[in-house]
Design an enzyme around this catalytic site. Structure first.
Site, mmCIF file in Angstrom:
data_model
loop_
_atom_site.group_PDB
_atom_site.id
_atom_site.type_symbol
_atom_site.label_atom_id
_atom_site.label_comp_id
_atom_site.label_asym_id
_atom_site.label_seq_id
_atom_site.Cartn_x
_atom_site.Cartn_y
_atom_site.Cartn_z
ATOM 1 N N HIS A 103 0.857 -1.193 0.000
ATOM 2 C CA HIS A 103 0.000 0.000 0.000
ATOM 3 C C HIS A 103 0.890 1.239 0.000
ATOM 4 C CE1 HIS A 103 -3.698 2.175 1.999
ATOM 5 N NE2 HIS A 103 -3.056 2.960 1.158
ATOM 6 N N GLU B 280 -10.950 3.947 6.598
ATOM 7 C CA GLU B 280 -9.934 4.868 7.115
ATOM 8 C C GLU B 280 -10.658 6.066 7.705
ATOM 9 O OE1 GLU B 280 -6.040 7.451 5.637
ATOM 10 O OE2 GLU B 280 -7.595 6.900 4.191
#
Length: 339
Positions: free
Chosen positions: A14, A197
Site C-alpha cells: 500500500h 480509514e
C-alpha cells in the site's frame, strides 16, 4: 534502528507512487519541466512537507503530481522509491497510481504505465525487487470518470497487478462502482479498495460485497463492528494498514492510540505499509520502528505481518515461494542458537 527490522526482508502493498516524492526530487522535476512552485528553496519545500492538516497534505500531494510531465519523470520517481526499497530490504512492492490526474491535464495515460514499468524493470535487474502498478480509480471524481479510466486499463490489463479504489472515501462507497468492478473481475484482475480509514465500517462491508476485494486498504474502522471483525477473522481478507499515515492525517492523534496491535491480537490478517512515505516522513522501515516503539508490536508480530504481506501480494506463486524462503532463511539465521 533495530538491526532485526533493518535486515528483515520486507513486502509493501500500500504505497502511492507520488507519495514517495522527496523534496529534492520535487524541485528537480519542477525545474526540468518549468513548473512554478510556491517554494523557492529546498528548505521551503521541506517545511511544506511538515503539513498541519489534511488540506495542506492534499495541496502538497497535488503539487507533486504537477511536476510529473512524462514517462521519464515517472521512471525517475519510481526508481527513486525502489532504490529506497533496496536500502530497506523491501523485496516486493506494489504501488498505486491513477491516470485521471494526468489525463485531465492533457497528458497521455500511457506515460504513467510506461514510466512506472521501466522503473520496476530496472529494480528487478539491479536489486531483485519484484512488483508493479495497481491502476486506481479516483472515487470522488465519480463513476463516469472511472468508466473512462477502466476502458484504458482494460486495454493494458496485462501490465497491471490489479485495480484499486482510492481518494476521498466518505460519500463514495464502493457500491457506486459495482458495475465497473464486475467488469474488472470479468477481465481477470484482482480488486482492492481503500475503506474504513475516514469512512465507517459500512464502507468496508461495501468493499467486500460490492467490489469483491482481494484486500482492504486501511480497514482500521473494522473494529467498530463486531460482526465485521468476526467475518474478517473467518475469511482472513488482508488489511493493508498504514500506521504513520493514520497519525499524520489525525485518524489517531498519537501512535500509542493506534489499533494495529489490537487488530493482530484479534487474529485479523494485518500487513504494515507506508502509504505516502515522503509526505509522512516514514517509509516502511520507519513504520515498523514506530509501531514497535509505541504500540507494543513485537518482532514476532512483524514477522507475522511480513508473511501476511507475502501471501496477500499479487506476485505469482513461484515468487511468493522465493519471498517466503528468503524470510525463512533470515529467521533461521537470526534465531539460530549461539555457541
Amino acid at each position: 534502528m533495530s538491526e532485526f527490522i533493518e535486515k528483515l526482508p520486507k513486502v509493501e502493498l500500500h504505497m502511492h507512487i507520488e507519495g514517495a516524492m522527496m523534496p529534492d526530487l520535487m524541485l528537480q522535476l519542477a525545474e526540468k519541466n518549468h513548473i512554478k512552485l510556491p517554494y523557492q528553496t529546498l528548505e521551503e519545500v521541506e517545511a511544506a512537507y511538515q503539513f498541519k492538516d489534511l488540506t495542506a497534505f492534499i495541496n502538497l500531494y497535488l503539487q507533486g503530481t504537477e511536476v510529473i510531465q512524462s514517462a521519464e519523470d515517472f521512471y525517475v520517481l519510481t526508481q527513486s522509491y525502489l532504490d529506497r526499497c533496496a536500502a530497506q530490504n523491501i523485496r516486493h512492492a506494489e504501488v498505486f497510481c491513477d491516470i485521471r490526474t494526468y489525463v485531465e491535464r492533457g497528458l497521455p495515460p500511457e506515460m504513467v504505465l510506461d514510466g512506472i514499468e521501466a522503473g520496476f524493470a530496472e529494480a528487478r535487474d539491479r536489486h531483485g525487487i519484484s512488483g508493479g502498478m495497481l491502476g486506481t480509480f479516483i472515487r470522488h471524481l465519480g463513476v463516469d470518470k472511472a468508466a473512462e479510466d477502466w476502458h484504458f486499463y482494460q486495454q493494458h490489463a496485462e501490465r497491471l497487478l490489479g485495480i484499486g479504489l482510492a481518494a476521498i472515501e466518505v460519500g463514495y462507497p464502493a457500491s457506486q462502482f459495482k458495475a465497473i468492478f464486475d467488469q474488472v473481475h470479468a477481465a481477470g484482475l484482482p480488486v482492492v479498495a481503500h475503506a474504513g480509514e475516514e469512512g465507517p465500517a459500512t464502507y468496508i462491508w461495501s468493499a467486500i460485497h460490492d467490489a469483491g476485494v482481494s484486500r482492504i486498504d486501511h480497514g482500521i474502522r473494522a473494529l467498530d463492528d463486531p460482526k465485521l471483525v468476526q467475518f474478517l477473522q473467518q475469511t482472513q481478507i488482508p488489511l493493508t494498514v498504514c500506521p504513520c499515515s493514520n497519525v499524520s492525517l489525525h485518524v489517531f492523534e498519537h501512535m500509542n492510540q493506534h489499533v494495529i496491535k489490537q487488530m493482530l491480537d484479534l487474529g485479523l490478517n494485518v500487513t504494515i505499509n507506508s502509504d505516502d512515505p515522503a509526505h509522512f516522513g516514514a517509509f516502511l522501515q520507519e513504520n515498523m520502528v514506530a509501531v514497535q516503539r509505541h504500540c507494543g508490536i513485537t518482532d514476532d508480530d512483524l514477522i507475522r505481518m511480513t508473511y501476511n504481506a507475502i501471501d496477500a501480494s499479487f506476485a505469482d506463486q513461484p515468487r511468493k515461494t522465493e519471498l517466503s524462503d528468503e524470510l525463512d532463511q533470515y529467521l533461521e539465521q537470526v534465531l539460530a542458537p549461539v555457541g
